[in-house]
Design a protein around this motif. Structure first.
Motif, short mmCIF file in Angstrom:
data_model
loop_
_atom_site.label_atom_id
_atom_site.label_comp_id
_atom_site.label_asym_id
_atom_site.label_seq_id
_atom_site.Cartn_x
_atom_site.Cartn_y
_atom_site.Cartn_z
N GLN A 229 0.84 -1.40 0.21
CA GLN A 229 0.15 0.06 0.06
C GLN A 229 0.92 1.41 0.06
N GLN A 230 2.14 1.11 0.37
CA GLN A 230 3.01 2.30 0.58
C GLN A 230 3.82 2.63 -0.91
N GLN A 236 6.52 2.06 -9.07
CA GLN A 236 5.48 1.48 -9.84
C GLN A 236 5.97 1.48 -11.42
N ARG A 237 6.79 2.78 -11.46
CA ARG A 237 7.51 2.70 -13.17
C ARG A 237 8.47 1.95 -13.21
N LEU A 238 9.33 1.66 -12.08
CA LEU A 238 10.53 0.68 -12.26
C LEU A 238 10.06 -0.78 -12.53
N PRO A 243 5.68 -3.78 -7.82
CA PRO A 243 6.37 -2.60 -7.45
C PRO A 243 6.85 -2.44 -6.05
N SER A 244 6.21 -3.22 -5.22
CA SER A 244 6.67 -3.13 -3.60
C SER A 244 7.65 -4.22 -3.22
N THR A 245 8.28 -4.06 -2.10
CA THR A 245 9.24 -5.02 -1.42
C THR A 245 8.26 -6.28 -1.15
N GLU A 339 13.70 1.68 -19.29
CA GLU A 339 13.23 2.67 -18.02
C GLU A 339 12.90 1.86 -17.07
N GLN A 340 12.92 0.40 -17.13
CA GLN A 340 12.60 -0.20 -15.99
C GLN A 340 13.74 -0.78 -15.05
#
Ligand SMILES: [Zn+2]
Length: 398
Positions: A229-230, A236-238, A243-245, A339-340
């Protein structure tokens, strides 16, 4: 013998594949071989030795050019992942072979051929014409959560003795020559539950360690959801897919028999750590919740019982600027840029922790790394050295 097998690149690659540098073993012989090759090619060379669990390991640091800022580091790891007991090998993993389309052997892709290409690319240059420093950093134990580079970065000032450390690095992990400016970090930690045993007919009288571990796993799950959630827009882009841990419960072991109350249970969990997240902080939060919700109550029943959470063994994430002038030069030489983030950790994380922006780009396909019959396309074998020559000329000689 084909013409492919006659050049110096084949010979150096063949020698490097021939050293068994599986991370658990000493890489000293290979490191010294690389060091003498670099020395003969005209670079200043230092071999930094370490003792890891009684095994001698070594990094190689070599440089040439004027003592000015703005140089380039070319980096790779000397160690490889294990092959003994890995089913499916059709040839000797320590012997470089080719069928005309692919090269085979442990490390052809991850990443000994790259080391050979980079060294020979430097050897082809008139190093007295360097206008910015060219440096090599060859590490050990990259495949063990980047432990070698994490030790090395602390020793670098002493090794360089005032020679300016370049702030830009190319790390030639297999990317099919695509350029990745970022990746997640990696960490592992252990959780141990000590319960109280007994006959399973009186299960409510004991403290079942496996049952308590299931409560621990629930807390890990909830922590993972909170981290989700954080998530930042940059992550998000990378890492659009993940995207999260994120946690992965990798190994669990506990109990002795079905008719006994499990007395102990141990869990080993890993984490892919998104840039910006802090491993120590995540572990501290987990520890605090586990203590409050599980351990305290267990200790009330029996003081020797409870849950312990180890410190993490970790390697940090990488997030290098995408507007750096180096990435433009690299893209001109190598081709596509992404870009990722890359889907794996590298020595770039520890490097960035001391101010070196690292870009991941090299020959070979990541799907081939760590596999039986690890392979590298012949086309990458030929073009890799030539691309690195152009890169050295464009960045260090103009
Ligand atoms: Zn690698």
């Amino acid at each position: 013998m084909t013409s492919l097998q006659q050049g110096e690149l084949w010979e150096l690659s063949r020698r490097l594949i021939g050293f068994n540098t599986v991370s658990a073993l000493s890489n000293l012989e290979a490191a010294e071989y690389l060091a003498s090759y670099l020395e003969e090619s005209g670079l200043t060379v230092k071999v930094a030795r370490d003792k890891i669990e009684d095994v001698t390991k070594a990094s190689v640091i070599a440089w040439a050019g004027p003592a000015v800022e703005g140089g380039l580091i070319i980096s790779g790891h000397i160690d490889v992942v294990p092959f003994e007991g890995q089913p499916g090998w059709k040839s000797d993993p320590l012997e470089l072979i080719t069928d005309g389309e692919q090269l085979y052997g442990r490390g052809v892709t991850d990443m000994k051929v790259f080391l050979a290409q980079a060294i020979l690319a430097a050897k082809q240059q008139d190093l007295s014409k360097l206008r910015r420093p060219l440096m090599f950093i060859l590490t050990y134990d990259e495949e063990v959560a980047g432990q070698g580079s994490q030790r090395l970065v602390k020793q670098l000032p002493g090794i360089l003795q005032g020679f300016p450390l370049p702030r830009t690095a190319l790390i030639g992990e297999p990317t099919n020559f695509e350029i990745f400016p970022a990746h997640k970090g990696y960490a592992t930690f252990k959780i141990s539950v000590r319960g109280q045993g007994g006959h399973s007919s009186a299960a409510d009288r004991g403290l079942n360690a496996i049952n308590r571990m299931s409560d621990v796993i629930q807390i890990i799950k909830e922590t993972g959801l909170e981290l989700k959630q954080q998530v930042t827009s940059e992550n998000q882009r990378l890492f659009p897919e993940n995207p999260s841990t994120a946690f992965n419960n990798g190994v669990i072991q506990g109990g002795l028999a079905a008719n006994m109350i499990a007395e102990t249970c141990e869990l080993t969990t890993s984490m892919r750590v998104a840039p910006g997240d802090n491993v120590e902080q995540i572990i501290a939060t987990l520890r605090e919740r586990i203590e409050r919700e599980i351990s305290q109550e267990m200790r009330k029943a029996a003081p020797e019982c409870g849950v312990s959470v180890s410190d993490a063994i970790s390697t940090p994430p990488l997030n290098s600027p995408v507007n750096d002038p180096f990435i433009e030069v690299l893209a001109r030489v190598m081709g596509r840029r992404s870009e990722q983030g890359a889907p794996y950790a590298t020595d770039g994380g520890p490097f960035q922790a001391i101010g070196i922006n690292s870009y991941i780009c090299g020959p070979g396909l990541i799907e081939q790394a760590h596999q039986p019959n690890e392979s590298l396309p012949v086309e990458h074998f030929h073009s890799g050295q030539e691309r690195l020559e152009r890169l050295i000329q464009a960045w260090c000689m103009q």
